[in-house]
Scaffold this motif. Sequence first.
Motif, short mmCIF file in Angstrom:
data_model
loop_
_atom_site.label_atom_id
_atom_site.label_comp_id
_atom_site.label_asym_id
_atom_site.label_seq_id
_atom_site.Cartn_x
_atom_site.Cartn_y
_atom_site.Cartn_z
N VAL A 58 0.83 -1.21 0.00
CA VAL A 58 0.00 0.00 0.00
C VAL A 58 0.87 1.26 0.00
O VAL A 58 0.74 2.12 -0.86
CB VAL A 58 -0.95 0.00 1.22
CG1 VAL A 58 -1.68 1.35 1.33
CG2 VAL A 58 -1.97 -1.13 1.10
N LYS A 59 1.77 1.33 0.98
CA LYS A 59 2.51 2.59 1.17
C LYS A 59 3.51 2.84 0.05
O LYS A 59 3.58 3.92 -0.51
CB LYS A 59 3.30 2.52 2.48
CG LYS A 59 2.50 3.00 3.67
CD LYS A 59 3.49 3.27 4.80
CE LYS A 59 2.85 4.01 5.94
NZ LYS A 59 3.54 3.74 7.20
N LYS A 60 4.31 1.81 -0.24
CA LYS A 60 5.42 2.01 -1.17
C LYS A 60 4.97 1.74 -2.61
O LYS A 60 5.08 2.61 -3.47
CB LYS A 60 6.55 1.04 -0.76
CG LYS A 60 7.79 1.15 -1.58
CD LYS A 60 9.00 0.54 -0.86
CE LYS A 60 10.17 0.39 -1.80
NZ LYS A 60 10.33 -0.99 -2.26
N GLU A 61 4.42 0.51 -2.80
CA GLU A 61 4.16 0.13 -4.19
C GLU A 61 2.98 0.90 -4.81
O GLU A 61 3.05 1.33 -5.96
CB GLU A 61 3.92 -1.38 -4.25
CG GLU A 61 5.17 -2.15 -3.83
CD GLU A 61 4.96 -3.64 -3.67
OE1 GLU A 61 5.92 -4.32 -3.28
OE2 GLU A 61 3.84 -4.13 -3.94
N TRP A 62 1.93 1.06 -4.02
CA TRP A 62 0.80 1.83 -4.53
C TRP A 62 1.06 3.32 -4.34
O TRP A 62 1.03 4.11 -5.28
CB TRP A 62 -0.48 1.39 -3.79
CG TRP A 62 -1.72 2.15 -4.15
CD1 TRP A 62 -1.92 2.97 -5.23
CD2 TRP A 62 -2.95 2.15 -3.40
NE1 TRP A 62 -3.18 3.48 -5.20
CE2 TRP A 62 -3.84 2.99 -4.10
CE3 TRP A 62 -3.37 1.52 -2.24
CZ2 TRP A 62 -5.14 3.23 -3.63
CZ3 TRP A 62 -4.67 1.75 -1.78
CH2 TRP A 62 -5.55 2.59 -2.47
N GLY A 63 1.38 3.70 -3.09
CA GLY A 63 1.53 5.11 -2.76
C GLY A 63 2.61 5.81 -3.57
O GLY A 63 2.41 6.92 -4.08
N GLN A 64 3.76 5.18 -3.70
CA GLN A 64 4.88 5.83 -4.38
C GLN A 64 5.05 5.32 -5.82
O GLN A 64 5.27 6.10 -6.73
CB GLN A 64 6.19 5.60 -3.60
CG GLN A 64 6.15 6.09 -2.17
CD GLN A 64 5.88 7.58 -2.07
OE1 GLN A 64 6.48 8.37 -2.79
NE2 GLN A 64 4.95 7.97 -1.19
#
Length: 418
Positions: A58-64
């Motif tokens: 969620v945070k890295k792969e989707w968010g960033q």
Amino acid sequence: MTAPVGKITREDTIKMDGADPIAHLRERFELPEGDIYLDGNSLGALPLGVMERLEVAVKKEWGQGLIRSWNDADWYPAPQRAGAAIARILGADDDEVIVCDSISVNLFKLLVGALRMRKDRKIIVSEIGNFPTDVYINQEVADLMGCELRCVMPEEVEAAISAAGDNLAIVQLTHVHYKTGRIYDMQGITKKVQDLGGLVIWDLAHSAGCLPVQLNDCNADFAVGCGYKYLNGGPGAPAFVFVARRHFEAMDQPLRGWHGHAEPFAFTQEYKPHPTIDQMLTGTASQLATLALETALKVFEDVDMNLLRQKNMALGDLFIALVEQELGGMNFELASPKEAEHRGSQVSLIHEEGYAIMQAVIARGIIGDFRAPDILRFGFASPYVRYIDIWDSIAHLRDVMEMREWDQPKFKERRAVT
Ligand SMILES: *Cc1c(COP(=O)(O)O)cnc(C)c1O
């Protein structure tokens, strides 16, 4: 491991845990302190690592990473990767299983696809008392395709198969029954159906992750199964579908979507099915759910399925022995086969006050479930259920009965999910 002879004590169950060769698997799960969880057959427990994987997703792969992550984080082949991990515990080849959709949807695809492979045949055989979604989809597809659905009692299935003769198209059965845990002879039935020219679709909802299924040794044609029960993929985790490689070419599943296309990113107007198991896909994968399931499957990576099976047979035998020892005269009746080899990874009891009893037991932190009209279901997920849990559950059950604790209005009120 066999239960001790004579009266079983709590000490005995502590010894059984001490001798359990797979006791360490319990450390791979996040389990609520103080509860005993006997419902892994309905929603598997949370494997360690899933939360962390989702946080990164969620945070890295989707968010960033945003859309780049389909490639950069290898999102796109997750259904195939998770499928391969499941294939390894089902005796299938890595590329014969893919993760997608729900059992209901996958069953629809397989049924129509398989009927299209047997166009001149008109009979589908299934079981009275099969899981409702299987019954509904079987009936709908039979109507849609101009076929006849013959549902018979489990002990009449083989006779119904013979009676259908060369009009037999499909047999659709749930390998381990969801209520009773009774097991069908996969190899024997598959052979019988194929000798008549028919095809079999197995529902492995209560087999995958608890029994050493051997799809290819049984020459199975097709199967579906669940990601959120013994595979611990999380609530509503995607299901899986198995197609034997020899059927890849003839399979023609009806839910044609772009992800099942031979070249999804060519964006052509004509549908051309993918030549591999990918043809069973329809639309975009529920990515977070697929990644959670993929991570959860690591629990099984180094596990001998025979050891898992031996343990759940022993847990079930212990449970039944303790029901006899501790709950005599309380009107419980065994709904599951008594012999471990005919029983999946659960034991079901019948009691006319089953609903209220189960609610009262759950209030004490012993979590099983209830299936209408009168079945109390206890599932024994070998990776995290201990022998002592069986002892303690039965002790609570006895208390609930002796003190008539279940006999209160708050335990009789039906909630949406049982
Ligand atoms: C749990 C279960 C299902 C669930 O089907 P979904 O469509 O994935 O919700 C189907 N069949 C059987 C036998 C089950 O036990």
